[in-house]
Design a protein around this motif. Sequence first.
Motif, PDB file in Angstrom:
ATOM      1  N   ALA A 208       0.828  -1.212   0.000  1.00 43.61           N
ATOM      2  CA  ALA A 208       0.000   0.000   0.000  1.00 43.61           C
ATOM      3  C   ALA A 208       0.861   1.259   0.000  1.00 43.61           C
ATOM      4  CB  ALA A 208      -0.924  -0.012   1.220  1.00 43.61           C
ATOM      5  N   ASP A 211       2.357   1.957  -3.397  1.00 38.48           N
ATOM      6  CA  ASP A 211       1.319   2.472  -4.290  1.00 38.48           C
ATOM      7  C   ASP A 211       1.039   3.947  -3.990  1.00 38.48           C
ATOM      8  OD1 ASP A 211      -0.558   2.212  -6.340  1.00 38.48           O
ATOM      9  OD2 ASP A 211      -2.173   1.741  -4.936  1.00 38.48           O
ATOM     10  N   ASP A 212       0.898   4.278  -2.710  1.00 41.11           N
ATOM     11  CA  ASP A 212       0.561   5.647  -2.318  1.00 41.11           C
ATOM     12  C   ASP A 212       1.692   6.630  -2.625  1.00 41.11           C
ATOM     13  OD1 ASP A 212      -1.846   4.750  -1.378  1.00 41.11           O
ATOM     14  OD2 ASP A 212      -1.267   4.773   0.742  1.00 41.11           O
ATOM     15  N   ARG A 269      -5.884  -2.989   2.206  1.00 39.97           N
ATOM     16  CA  ARG A 269      -6.197  -2.171   1.039  1.00 39.97           C
ATOM     17  C   ARG A 269      -6.680  -3.094  -0.079  1.00 39.97           C
ATOM     18  NH1 ARG A 269      -3.440   2.233  -1.107  1.00 39.97           N
ATOM     19  NH2 ARG A 269      -3.288   2.892   1.059  1.00 39.97           N
TER      20      ARG A 269
END
Length: 773
Positions: A208, A211-212, A269
């Motif tokens: 996650a 990705d963020d 997520r």
Amino acid sequence: MSGIRKVAVIGAGVMGSGIAAHVANAGVPVLLMDIVPEGATDRNGLAAAAIARMLKTEPAAFMTPRAAKRVEACNVEDHLGRLAEVDWIIEVVIERLDAKRALYRRIDAVRRPGTAVSSNTSTIPLDAVVDGMPESFRRDFLITHFFNPPRYMRLLELVTGPQTDPALAETVADFADRRLGKSVVRCKDRPGFIANRLGITWIQNAIAAADDLGVPVEEADAIMGRPFGIPKTGVFGLVDLVGLDLIPHTTASLRAALPPDDAFHDSYREMPLVSRLIAAGFTGRKGKGGFYRLNRTGGQKTKEAIDLASGAYRPARKADLPELKDAKGPRAVLDLPGRAGAYAWRVIGATLSYAAGLVGEASDDVAAIDEAMRLGYNWTWGPFELIDRIGGAYLADRLARDGRPVPPLLAGLDGRSFYRVENGRRQVLQPGGGYRDIVRPDGVLRLADIKLGREPLLTNGSAALWDIGDGVVCFEFTSQSNALDEQVMVLLGKTIKLVKDRYKALVVYNEGTNFSVGANLGLALFAANIAAWGEIEKLVHLGQQTYRQLKYAPFPVVSAPSGMALGGGCEILLHSDAVQAHAESYIGLVECGVGLAPAWGGCTEMLGRWQASGTLPKGPMPAVARVFETVSTATVAKSAEEARDLLFLRPDDGITMNRDRLLADAKARALSLVAGYAPPKPVPLTLPGSAGGLALRMAAEGFARRGIATKHDLVVSGELASVLSGGEADILDTLDEDAILELERDSFMRLVRTEATLDRFESVLETGRPVRN
């Protein structure tokens, strides 16, 4: 229950068949059962196919093909009654409560009372799986969670219920420890137990955050790997290794089982990209690829990595993070500016915070949680060891500054660390506040514990000698990768003199990943580049003389390898009175692969072993041919058991399944040899001479015509043939060790002067593999 003599595994999938194979590796017969598919002509077909598949699996599930004969293919329709024959039944079926409970009722109808029954479930609490079962069944039931692949992963999580018979649980734990080589970590009956609950949280946070923050997968793996003592696969490479399809399955089980306020949910997520990859067959290394893949378009192999934003593959690139090289320690990585530091903190901060919250929940023991992560996920440091390296106050303060909850365990540290050394003993902080000694199980002896608060008897930059009690000393390699150099030989020579005067026996052992990868090629290449041929020959001669002194020393010498024992590392085993090897020892004379012939007595010792084996036809040639075949192809045994077949180990050399018991077993073996010890006597060898050497070279030329051997392979194998056949000796001549060692030395020096051999050295140092020239 007196012991475990036979086991049944129900469920012949990847995990179940792997567990069955490893039980067979321990020398114990196994019934492997599965269902009968509708319309099947072979009612045992699923189990039989699993056994056949495991014989081809890489890395190998069986330590030798012989072990497969201990696994019997069965099915649950025709053979369930045979469960009365076994002492332990391991269930490895689908993670569905209804399926497990239905199977348990059938098992309970046929098993003998007192037979252990366990589930390999990784997420379902014990209380849930045995709900509705009779008290007699619950008394014999426990959870034994193996990690995949079962042969290689050392962790076994053991969970018992309030009604589980403690004596039966101890029998299973002892068998898993001594016979299967597992470190048994006892966990509370909570979803996910320890390793997967924390490990999946770490993985979710890492994916996650990448990705963020827009961190490419290669950078994420570089940041999340070695700086934090995590294997170089990092997180995305690890997911590819274990299988993308396993992660959503385990995550879903944990989400369903954990209470809503558990911090695990904060890391969750939805990942549509992962779902798309799985649906398309991109399940990791076992499928068409995963976050990484090999693109074989046009006959080429190109490594590609996925772009997390677009979901498209692109050529993989090396992570461009020079700041990582300058960061000294994990805390320095967390403090890096930019997205590298931000990513590291986002993942590690959340993971360590969650770990602190698991004390008292998944386990009351900080050391148990660390052990689970070291062995279940191959972390160098467990989470609390990592907190000590980072600083508990630093972690708590930074969490507070981010507005995130600080676990009470961290808030209450008050400047203390989780581990300390007191009076030469390692201690761990208890949740209640005091410290306790870390006590090893009976029969476990760790050199790391012995070294606490002590000074070595002898030491230099590449080796050390330690007193391990009862008149036994331990010689330890300490160089990078435990490579062997002049300093090792010098200290070994001093050790032999010291032991002769003051001690009973010598053990050669270390706790590195590998026993020794052989001679230091970097030093040899440097010496060759400046034409220091005299220095190279001096080291060859020094190694030969030192190993001979070891072989004929007036006291027992026992070597105890684990991991790779290659080249010179193998040769020290060949010169020992006995070897006590960890089961996962990979032993071989690999010098031909780097363009050399063994020169520290490896040829001499292997010839002597095969001529004395009594397993070959009479005459000088059969032993020579067998050694030539093994050494010229740089054959490496894939287990200690296979090393016996190749005579790198003798038939009476010992094998220890549990790595933590290796030093104690080696010490005991050394002491057993003390009374009445006499060194071996030299044995002259009868070799076939130049005619035999010609025959070996002709065989090598045949391989070259088939495209198996390269041009330089022929040069190297020709030199090896000359050594093994006795050079220009007549077939009626006998040669002593000095004569063969001289042949080894001369051959080595001719080869090390060739440009092709030096190219191989350089290739190994740069890529880890020799160039095929």
